[in-house]
Write a protein that holds these residues in place. Structure first.
Motif, PDB file in Angstrom:
ATOM      1  N   UNK A 116       0.852  -1.187   0.000  1.00  0.00           N
ATOM      2  CA  UNK A 116       0.000   0.000   0.000  1.00  0.00           C
ATOM      3  C   UNK A 116       0.886   1.235   0.000  1.00  0.00           C
ATOM      4  N   UNK A 172       2.571   4.516   0.939  1.00  0.00           N
ATOM      5  CA  UNK A 172       2.791   5.067   2.288  1.00  0.00           C
ATOM      6  C   UNK A 172       2.143   6.427   2.451  1.00  0.00           C
ATOM      7  N   UNK A 217       0.054   6.760   5.442  1.00  0.00           N
ATOM      8  CA  UNK A 217       0.692   6.374   6.700  1.00  0.00           C
ATOM      9  C   UNK A 217       0.739   7.475   7.740  1.00  0.00           C
ATOM     10  N   UNK A 233      -2.425   7.225   9.450  1.00  0.00           N
ATOM     11  CA  UNK A 233      -2.606   5.947  10.124  1.00  0.00           C
ATOM     12  C   UNK A 233      -1.631   5.752  11.269  1.00  0.00           C
ATOM     13  N   UNK A 234      -0.414   6.120  11.016  1.00  0.00           N
ATOM     14  CA  UNK A 234       0.652   5.881  11.992  1.00  0.00           C
ATOM     15  C   UNK A 234       0.250   6.375  13.374  1.00  0.00           C
ATOM     16  N   UNK A 239      -2.780   6.958  14.560  1.00  0.00           N
ATOM     17  CA  UNK A 239      -3.898   6.191  15.108  1.00  0.00           C
ATOM     18  C   UNK A 239      -3.427   4.852  15.648  1.00  0.00           C
ATOM     19  N   UNK A 240      -2.561   4.196  14.873  1.00  0.00           N
ATOM     20  CA  UNK A 240      -2.072   2.889  15.308  1.00  0.00           C
ATOM     21  C   UNK A 240      -1.238   2.998  16.576  1.00  0.00           C
ATOM     22  N   UNK A 241      -0.406   4.030  16.637  1.00  0.00           N
ATOM     23  CA  UNK A 241       0.411   4.221  17.841  1.00  0.00           C
ATOM     24  C   UNK A 241      -0.489   4.383  19.049  1.00  0.00           C
ATOM     25  N   UNK A 242      -1.543   5.150  18.851  1.00  0.00           N
ATOM     26  CA  UNK A 242      -2.478   5.356  19.939  1.00  0.00           C
ATOM     27  C   UNK A 242      -3.111   4.031  20.347  1.00  0.00           C
ATOM     28  N   UNK A 243      -3.486   3.239  19.373  1.00  0.00           N
ATOM     29  CA  UNK A 243      -4.111   1.956  19.682  1.00  0.00           C
ATOM     30  C   UNK A 243      -3.157   1.032  20.404  1.00  0.00           C
ATOM     31  N   UNK A 244      -1.884   1.099  20.024  1.00  0.00           N
ATOM     32  CA  UNK A 244      -0.852   0.309  20.686  1.00  0.00           C
ATOM     33  C   UNK A 244      -0.786   0.706  22.161  1.00  0.00           C
ATOM     34  N   UNK A 245      -0.758   2.016  22.367  1.00  0.00           N
ATOM     35  CA  UNK A 245      -0.679   2.534  23.730  1.00  0.00           C
ATOM     36  C   UNK A 245      -1.906   2.110  24.532  1.00  0.00           C
ATOM     37  N   UNK A 246      -3.056   2.161  23.896  1.00  0.00           N
ATOM     38  CA  UNK A 246      -4.292   1.771  24.572  1.00  0.00           C
ATOM     39  C   UNK A 246      -4.288   0.288  24.915  1.00  0.00           C
TER      40      UNK A 246
END
Lengths: 132, 132, 132, 132
Positions: C86, C88, C91, C94-95, C97-104
């Motif tokens: 895909x 970039x 990204x 997305x990056x 949002x994903x970081x936030x989800x990781x933290x969550x």
DNA sequence: GTGGTCTAGACCACG
DNA sequence: GTGGTCTAGACCACA
């Protein structure tokens, strides 16, 4: 496989409708009138039967699911499940509170004019059911 | 002449503070730990003891007065009075509701993991006290 | 040529069945346990293996096809294909949002009582796998 | 004494608003940006800030209360409390599920085109924070 | 057709 | 003025 729930609620009471539903169904679950594997009526159907909004029933079901009595499945209704017994660890605390509530409830019954002997009879009958 | 009330409440519980006060005092009134003629602490004093707002205690006292247990005297505190028994007319209706609540409470106790025999014992002990 | 997919799902979990299938298969695709050219089991066979309705598997396959991992051939099953990376472009967005989800997710793990050092170990091990 | 919560949500995302609020606040609670004793904004105020209905915030608060992070008091707002650590008994089960979700999330990030080394870096940085 | 989420707004209970 | 409950009804996600 679907089971009629046979409960009734009274919107005039102070206790919120969803609490009444939870309390009434918990009785039927504890006493195993409703057994693991049985399907419950859909939120919308029970809501119609009780003449409340489906959200009210949904809230009750959610609470019962949280307590581990039933399982809600997207698009597939609600089912009674085998509940893992809660660990008796917290009971030391709970036991006291519940005993107090029992005593308070009895006091309320007496205060409302109920005959003491009648209440005693009820208590003994409940005790007997538990000892079976 | 003034009587320590000897109750305690838990603000963390879901039950509102004023209800806890009413329920606890009603137990003591029914069981005649608090007898007609005795004075209760003033609203403000009890409020301090329980660490709640005096309005909360005032509401509890108002409720107990309405139920006919105590009499509020402007500026002179509250006194336990001889309560005329409530007419048993309402009982037919109430009796059913209370029995249901008793059953629900027992179900809740069992659901919380309390031993059935332990609950039965409590019920019998309450019954015995009523039969005296 | 057909590959066992070796995934398992848990219908009791809150995550919908089709999501569990997609998520589990994406892991195997990203980690190249499933390589371009390999055939996947038919919708109906995988459905039987996982004890779900074939529509559920079909939806999962459709989603994987949309993401560009597999190709559905009418009546001939599904095949893993070489996925064009895909762009970039997305990204940057997305990056975050994903970081936030990781933290969550990490917060959720800690909240559930998992040991912080144990979690850290897992994270490092995942990182190491990525750096190979 | 009241603390700004400093979270933001995105109504366009698939994750329901109340879940986003719970997840975001759990991060702040685990990381102790929000400490026991602090007051949270009222449901209605936070609702205004986030441009959602107050019921949505109320649901999020209720969930956090259930998890033991905060305490909701009638008429007195919401307060962060000292949370008793959940017993590590269930973790054997949970640990596996969470590890799987971690792996799935990383796969998702890679699938979305994020650079593997970048992800690894993030993981290591999270690990480091946990080891402090 | 199931349960889940959200909004809008009324009304109540509590302190 | 706080949180809690309930209704009404729209729309979505799931199987």
């Amino acid at each position: 496989m679907e089971e009629p729930v046979n409960i009734s609620i009274d919107l005039k009471l102070a206790t919120p409708a969803y609490r009444q539903i939870v309390d009434a169904m918990r009785v039927r679950l504890v006493e195993e009138d409703l057994k693991p594997g049985q399907m419950l009526p859909t939120v919308r159907r029970l809501a119609m039967e009780l003449s409340v909004h489906f959200n009210t029933v949904a809230q009750a079901y959610r609470e019962l699911a949280e307590e581990g009595w039933i399982e809600l499945k997207h698009g597939r209704g609600a089912m009674v499940i085998a509940r893992r017994a809660p660990r008796p660890a917290e009971n030391a605390e709970n036991s006291k509170i519940f005993s107090e509530r029992l005593r308070e409830l009895v006091a309320q019954m007496r205060a409302s004019g109920m005959d003491a002997l009648h209440i005693a009879m009820e208590l003994r009958s409940l005790a007997q059911a538990l000892e079976r």
